[in-house]
Design a protein around this motif. Sequence first.
Motif, PDB file in Angstrom:
ATOM      1  N   PHE A  16    -103.284 -68.698  59.874  1.00  0.00           N
ATOM      2  CA  PHE A  16    -102.351 -68.098  60.497  1.00  0.00           C
ATOM      3  C   PHE A  16    -101.200 -68.662  60.013  1.00  0.00           C
ATOM      4  O   PHE A  16    -100.165 -68.105  59.421  1.00  0.00           O
ATOM      5  CB  PHE A  16    -102.571 -67.757  61.732  1.00  0.00           C
ATOM      6  CG  PHE A  16    -103.611 -66.786  62.214  1.00  0.00           C
ATOM      7  CD1 PHE A  16    -103.346 -65.506  62.466  1.00  0.00           C
ATOM      8  CD2 PHE A  16    -105.000 -67.227  62.495  1.00  0.00           C
ATOM      9  CE1 PHE A  16    -104.139 -64.555  62.920  1.00  0.00           C
ATOM     10  CE2 PHE A  16    -105.772 -66.189  63.000  1.00  0.00           C
ATOM     11  CZ  PHE A  16    -105.661 -65.102  63.273  1.00  0.00           C
ATOM     12  N   GLU A  17    -101.090 -69.950  60.231  1.00  0.00           N
ATOM     13  CA  GLU A  17     -99.881 -70.694  59.969  1.00  0.00           C
ATOM     14  C   GLU A  17     -99.567 -70.637  58.455  1.00  0.00           C
ATOM     15  O   GLU A  17     -98.280 -70.244  58.183  1.00  0.00           O
ATOM     16  CB  GLU A  17    -100.145 -72.087  60.352  1.00  0.00           C
ATOM     17  CG  GLU A  17     -98.792 -73.063  60.253  1.00  0.00           C
ATOM     18  CD  GLU A  17     -97.587 -72.488  61.526  1.00  0.00           C
ATOM     19  OE1 GLU A  17     -96.759 -72.417  60.918  1.00  0.00           O
ATOM     20  OE2 GLU A  17     -97.827 -71.953  62.415  1.00  0.00           O
ATOM     21  N   GLU A  18    -100.482 -70.919  57.468  1.00  0.00           N
ATOM     22  CA  GLU A  18    -100.035 -71.199  56.129  1.00  0.00           C
ATOM     23  C   GLU A  18     -99.965 -69.579  55.298  1.00  0.00           C
ATOM     24  O   GLU A  18     -98.893 -69.425  54.712  1.00  0.00           O
ATOM     25  CB  GLU A  18    -101.396 -71.589  55.402  1.00  0.00           C
ATOM     26  CG  GLU A  18    -101.022 -72.049  53.814  1.00  0.00           C
ATOM     27  CD  GLU A  18    -102.031 -72.816  53.377  1.00  0.00           C
ATOM     28  OE1 GLU A  18    -101.988 -72.882  51.879  1.00  0.00           O
ATOM     29  OE2 GLU A  18    -102.925 -73.100  54.012  1.00  0.00           O
ATOM     30  N   VAL A  19    -101.003 -68.746  55.781  1.00  0.00           N
ATOM     31  CA  VAL A  19    -100.627 -67.348  55.352  1.00  0.00           C
ATOM     32  C   VAL A  19     -99.656 -66.490  55.694  1.00  0.00           C
ATOM     33  O   VAL A  19     -98.730 -65.866  55.170  1.00  0.00           O
ATOM     34  CB  VAL A  19    -101.891 -66.579  55.256  1.00  0.00           C
ATOM     35  CG1 VAL A  19    -101.907 -65.059  55.029  1.00  0.00           C
ATOM     36  CG2 VAL A  19    -103.093 -67.124  54.416  1.00  0.00           C
ATOM     37  N   TRP A  20     -99.510 -66.438  57.400  1.00  0.00           N
ATOM     38  CA  TRP A  20     -98.478 -65.148  57.751  1.00  0.00           C
ATOM     39  C   TRP A  20     -97.258 -66.164  57.968  1.00  0.00           C
ATOM     40  O   TRP A  20     -96.198 -65.569  57.613  1.00  0.00           O
ATOM     41  CB  TRP A  20     -99.212 -65.054  59.165  1.00  0.00           C
ATOM     42  CG  TRP A  20    -100.228 -64.030  58.956  1.00  0.00           C
ATOM     43  CD1 TRP A  20    -101.493 -64.241  58.814  1.00  0.00           C
ATOM     44  CD2 TRP A  20    -100.279 -62.515  58.449  1.00  0.00           C
ATOM     45  NE1 TRP A  20    -102.434 -62.966  58.712  1.00  0.00           N
ATOM     46  CE2 TRP A  20    -101.308 -61.981  58.265  1.00  0.00           C
ATOM     47  CE3 TRP A  20     -99.136 -61.797  58.097  1.00  0.00           C
ATOM     48  CZ2 TRP A  20    -101.570 -60.847  58.003  1.00  0.00           C
ATOM     49  CZ3 TRP A  20     -99.515 -60.475  57.706  1.00  0.00           C
ATOM     50  CH2 TRP A  20    -100.493 -60.067  57.924  1.00  0.00           C
ATOM     51  N   ASN A  21     -97.187 -67.203  58.755  1.00  0.00           N
ATOM     52  CA  ASN A  21     -96.038 -68.011  59.130  1.00  0.00           C
ATOM     53  C   ASN A  21     -95.280 -68.625  57.929  1.00  0.00           C
ATOM     54  O   ASN A  21     -94.122 -68.571  57.853  1.00  0.00           O
ATOM     55  CB  ASN A  21     -96.221 -68.945  60.307  1.00  0.00           C
ATOM     56  CG  ASN A  21     -96.492 -68.219  61.673  1.00  0.00           C
ATOM     57  OD1 ASN A  21     -96.297 -66.942  61.906  1.00  0.00           O
ATOM     58  ND2 ASN A  21     -97.327 -68.800  62.500  1.00  0.00           N
ATOM     59  N   ALA A  22     -96.137 -69.201  57.189  1.00  0.00           N
ATOM     60  CA  ALA A  22     -95.341 -69.839  55.968  1.00  0.00           C
ATOM     61  C   ALA A  22     -95.178 -68.723  54.955  1.00  0.00           C
ATOM     62  O   ALA A  22     -94.587 -69.200  53.940  1.00  0.00           O
ATOM     63  CB  ALA A  22     -96.106 -71.029  55.495  1.00  0.00           C
ATOM     64  N   ARG A  23     -95.812 -67.662  54.796  1.00  0.00           N
ATOM     65  CA  ARG A  23     -95.480 -66.475  53.827  1.00  0.00           C
ATOM     66  C   ARG A  23     -96.099 -67.065  52.568  1.00  0.00           C
ATOM     67  O   ARG A  23     -95.597 -66.544  51.588  1.00  0.00           O
ATOM     68  CB  ARG A  23     -94.147 -66.111  53.551  1.00  0.00           C
ATOM     69  CG  ARG A  23     -93.545 -65.544  55.014  1.00  0.00           C
ATOM     70  CD  ARG A  23     -93.820 -64.408  55.567  1.00  0.00           C
ATOM     71  NE  ARG A  23     -93.200 -63.955  56.414  1.00  0.00           N
ATOM     72  CZ  ARG A  23     -93.227 -63.981  57.701  1.00  0.00           C
ATOM     73  NH1 ARG A  23     -94.317 -64.956  58.295  1.00  0.00           N
ATOM     74  NH2 ARG A  23     -92.360 -63.478  58.786  1.00  0.00           N
ATOM     75  N   ASN A  24     -97.444 -67.753  52.448  1.00  0.00           N
ATOM     76  CA  ASN A  24     -98.105 -68.146  51.435  1.00  0.00           C
ATOM     77  C   ASN A  24     -99.203 -67.185  51.040  1.00  0.00           C
ATOM     78  O   ASN A  24    -100.289 -67.566  51.190  1.00  0.00           O
ATOM     79  CB  ASN A  24     -98.493 -69.417  51.600  1.00  0.00           C
ATOM     80  CG  ASN A  24     -99.122 -70.290  50.232  1.00  0.00           C
ATOM     81  OD1 ASN A  24     -99.127 -69.402  49.319  1.00  0.00           O
ATOM     82  ND2 ASN A  24     -99.810 -71.335  50.383  1.00  0.00           N
ATOM     83  N   SER A  25     -99.038 -66.170  50.341  1.00  0.00           N
ATOM     84  CA  SER A  25    -100.054 -65.043  49.942  1.00  0.00           C
ATOM     85  C   SER A  25    -100.820 -65.672  48.996  1.00  0.00           C
ATOM     86  O   SER A  25    -101.801 -65.299  48.870  1.00  0.00           O
ATOM     87  CB  SER A  25     -99.257 -63.992  49.322  1.00  0.00           C
ATOM     88  OG  SER A  25     -98.469 -64.084  48.293  1.00  0.00           O
ATOM     89  N   ASP A  26    -100.333 -67.026  48.114  1.00  0.00           N
ATOM     90  CA  ASP A  26    -101.284 -67.328  47.296  1.00  0.00           C
ATOM     91  C   ASP A  26    -102.579 -68.046  48.055  1.00  0.00           C
ATOM     92  O   ASP A  26    -103.510 -68.413  47.316  1.00  0.00           O
ATOM     93  CB  ASP A  26    -100.585 -68.493  46.579  1.00  0.00           C
ATOM     94  CG  ASP A  26     -99.637 -67.608  45.441  1.00  0.00           C
ATOM     95  OD1 ASP A  26     -99.855 -66.501  45.145  1.00  0.00           O
ATOM     96  OD2 ASP A  26     -98.557 -68.374  45.049  1.00  0.00           O
ATOM     97  N   ALA A  27    -102.590 -68.115  49.326  1.00  0.00           N
ATOM     98  CA  ALA A  27    -103.482 -69.044  50.048  1.00  0.00           C
ATOM     99  C   ALA A  27    -104.587 -67.867  50.358  1.00  0.00           C
ATOM    100  O   ALA A  27    -105.417 -68.502  50.899  1.00  0.00           O
ATOM    101  CB  ALA A  27    -102.923 -69.779  51.365  1.00  0.00           C
TER     102      ALA A  27
END
Length: 78
Positions: free
Chosen positions: A1-12
């Motif tokens: 949740f943190e990396e993909v959604w909150n940090a907006r890292n779609s590459d993850a």
Amino acid sequence: FEEVWNARNSDAIPKFAHADGVSHHVAGDITSAAEFLERVYRPFLDAFPDLRINVEDVLASGDQAVVRWRAEGTHLGG
């Protein structure tokens, strides 16, 4: 949740998507990271550009897990 959604890292997203996984969504069953990106992730962030997700609880047993989360954001349409 943190990396993909909150940090907006779609590459993850592919890092967290199992090759045999199926995600059941209102948008229909999703069977790949690319499909999730196009059908759920991008449309959701377009509608809620300031989205923030907070994980409340995680319960796990064996290879199964449930996450209780809270989302906050401003709906701009979409």
